[in-house]
Design an enzyme around this catalytic site. Structure first.
Site, short mmCIF file in Angstrom:
data_model
loop_
_atom_site.label_atom_id
_atom_site.label_comp_id
_atom_site.label_asym_id
_atom_site.label_seq_id
_atom_site.Cartn_x
_atom_site.Cartn_y
_atom_site.Cartn_z
N SER A 140 -5.02 -18.35 29.60
CA SER A 140 -4.69 -18.76 28.24
C SER A 140 -5.07 -20.23 28.08
O SER A 140 -5.18 -20.96 29.05
CB SER A 140 -3.19 -18.60 27.98
OG SER A 140 -2.48 -19.49 28.81
N GLY A 144 0.00 -24.54 31.01
CA GLY A 144 -0.44 -25.60 31.90
C GLY A 144 -1.39 -25.09 32.97
O GLY A 144 -2.44 -25.67 33.23
N THR A 179 3.95 -20.65 21.84
CA THR A 179 4.83 -20.56 23.01
C THR A 179 5.09 -21.94 23.59
O THR A 179 5.92 -22.09 24.45
CB THR A 179 4.19 -19.69 24.10
OG1 THR A 179 2.87 -20.19 24.35
CG2 THR A 179 4.09 -18.25 23.65
N GLU A 254 -26.88 -9.97 30.46
CA GLU A 254 -27.45 -9.47 29.22
C GLU A 254 -26.59 -9.85 28.01
O GLU A 254 -27.09 -10.07 26.92
CB GLU A 254 -27.57 -7.94 29.31
CG GLU A 254 -28.82 -7.39 28.70
CD GLU A 254 -28.97 -5.91 28.99
OE1 GLU A 254 -28.95 -5.14 28.03
OE2 GLU A 254 -29.09 -5.52 30.17
#
Length: 450
Positions: A140, A144, A179, A254
């Protein structure tokens, strides 16, 4: 063989990893203990699954993957869960203290204690491959570990495996739900550091996926499991061509060749369809044309932005299941006649198609319906710049007051890194803007550009 190593970093990366490997095992008929029942009728006799799994002498199939988190709780769930015997204990790497949503902790202080061990484990996986294609990195932007440790690892992978492809699946901070307060800082720092090391980055944002779960699957309060299973379907579609045989197969490199017109513009939007619940699927059969059209609906996208405000540079359609090229060509022809879909004028054709005959698999007892055909669309559009603009704005609001900056500086970062990263992203926004400009208008400027 053309093997791919998956690297799952931080809570988001690891939990998406769980969903993906659960799905891969179902698709290849591999049991949670890594055994593949002797009747090979499930996957045919081909061993194209070995791009993702390695087979041990005792007939166990081990994922070519590492899971890394700076704190143990999330990975401990794997160590005790259903798939505990699928992974080798060395593939699950955990630290003692987490990165506390702080990029600097993930990248400098805590991250560097675990980086050499991680690279060592990755090296062992790589040595086990005959022809490594590259890496898939799941993380994400906001956490951290996801931001800091990923960028550190990407830098080191570039050094150790120079030319190998590195594709990212990144969870982008959602516009409304958050969050962590410092998500904009972490995202911009990690994007800046990884920009030159990543070949292609598929972004998904939680809010967009929440909405899809709510709207299409009638789940009132989607959990991370619901979200991750949907992301798993996308990852599976993108990697299906590496794991199964099909009419038009797509290799890792590709993707980049067809989706990335300029090195920095490597953030395709992912869209998956059909996302329908089992109850609905019972009553409707969706044709190739219908699922292709659904991909161009903004509310089926995995990132909140509106492609109708941008232009497409390239589109990659990955079909799987009961699909023939004739239907696909017809569907694309129809879409091209619709005026709402604009391409940049220097890229007239813009459609790359992959067809894979393996039908989509779903997790039993999950929310998604079993469908005979599905499509995943990866599109490089200038609209994604909206997502960057949104993030940059949030960054600016906080950074103008130097809010929370001391946490980063205290972990050994320099304040200059913030402004440097922010400038890089301003340049990225500008790049997107320039790419969308029609080529006739800016012929005069070509000279100054290079």
């Amino acid at each position: 063989m053309r093997e791919v190593i998956s690297i799952h970093i931080g809570q988001a990366g690891v939990q998406i990893g769980n969903a993906c490997w659960e799905l891969y095992c179902l698709e290849h008929g591999i049991q949670p203990d890594g055994q593949m029942p002797s009747d090979k009728s499930l996957g045919g006799c081909d061993d194209s699954f070995s791009t993702f799994f390695s087979e041990t002498g005792s007939g166990r199939h081990v994922p070519r993957a590492v899971m890394i988190d700076l704190e143990p709780t999330v990975i401990d769930e794997i160590r005790t869960g259903t798939y505990r015997s699928l992974f080798h204990p060395e593939q699950l790497i955990t630290g003692k203290e987490d990165a506390a949503n702080n990029y600097a902790r993930g990248h400098y202080t805590i991250g560097k204690e675990i980086i050499d061990l991680t690279l060592d484990r990755i090296r062992r996986l790589a040595d086990n491959c005959t022809g490594l294609q590259g890496f898939l990195v799941f993380h994400s932007f906001g956490g951290g570990t996801g931001s800091g440790f990923t960028s550190l690892l990407m830098e080191r992978l570039s050094v150790d495996y120079g030319k190998k492809a590195k594709l990212e699946f990144s969870v982008y901070p959602a516009p409304q739900v958050s969050t962590a307060v410092v998500e904009p800082y972490n995202s911009i720092l990690t994007t800046h550091t990884t920009l030159e090391h990543s070949d292609c980055s598929f972004m998904v944002d939680n809010e967009a996926i929440y909405d899809i779960c709510r709207r299409n699957l009638d789940i009132e309060r989607p959990s991370y499991t619901n979200l991750n299973r949907l992301i798993g379907q996308i990852v599976s579609s993108i990697t299906a061509s590496l794991r199964f045989d099909g009419a038009l197969n797509v290799d890792l490199t590709e993707f980049q060749t067809n989706l990335v017109p300029y090195p920095r513009i490597h953030f395709p939007l992912a869209t998956f369809s059909p996302v329908i619940s089992a109850e609905k699927a019972y009553h409707e059969q969706l044709s190739v044309a219908e699922i292709t059209n659904m991909c161009f609906e903004p509310h089926n996208q995995m990132v909140k932005c509106d492609p109708r405000h941008g232009k497409y540079m390239a589109v990659c359609l990955l079909f799987r299941g009961d699909v023939v090229p004739k239907d696909v060509n017809a569907a694309i022809a129809t879409i091209k006649t619709k005026r709402s879909i604009q391409f940049v004028d220097w890229c007239p054709t813009g459609f790359k198609v992959g067809i894979n005959y393996q039908p989509p698999t779903v997790v039993p007892g999950g929310d998604l319906a079993k469908v005979p055909r599905a499509v995943c669309m990866l599109s490089n559009t200038t609209a994604i710049a909206e997502a960057w603009a949104r993030l940059d704005h949030k960054f600016d609001l906080m950074y103008a007051k130097r809010a929370f900056v001391h946490w980063y500086v205290g972990e050994g970062m320099e304040e200059g890194e913030f402004s440097e990263a922010r400038e890089d992203l301003a340049a990225l926004e500008k790049d997107y803007e320039e790419v969308g400009v029609d080529s006739l208008e800016d012929n005069g400027e070509e000279g100054d550009e290079y």
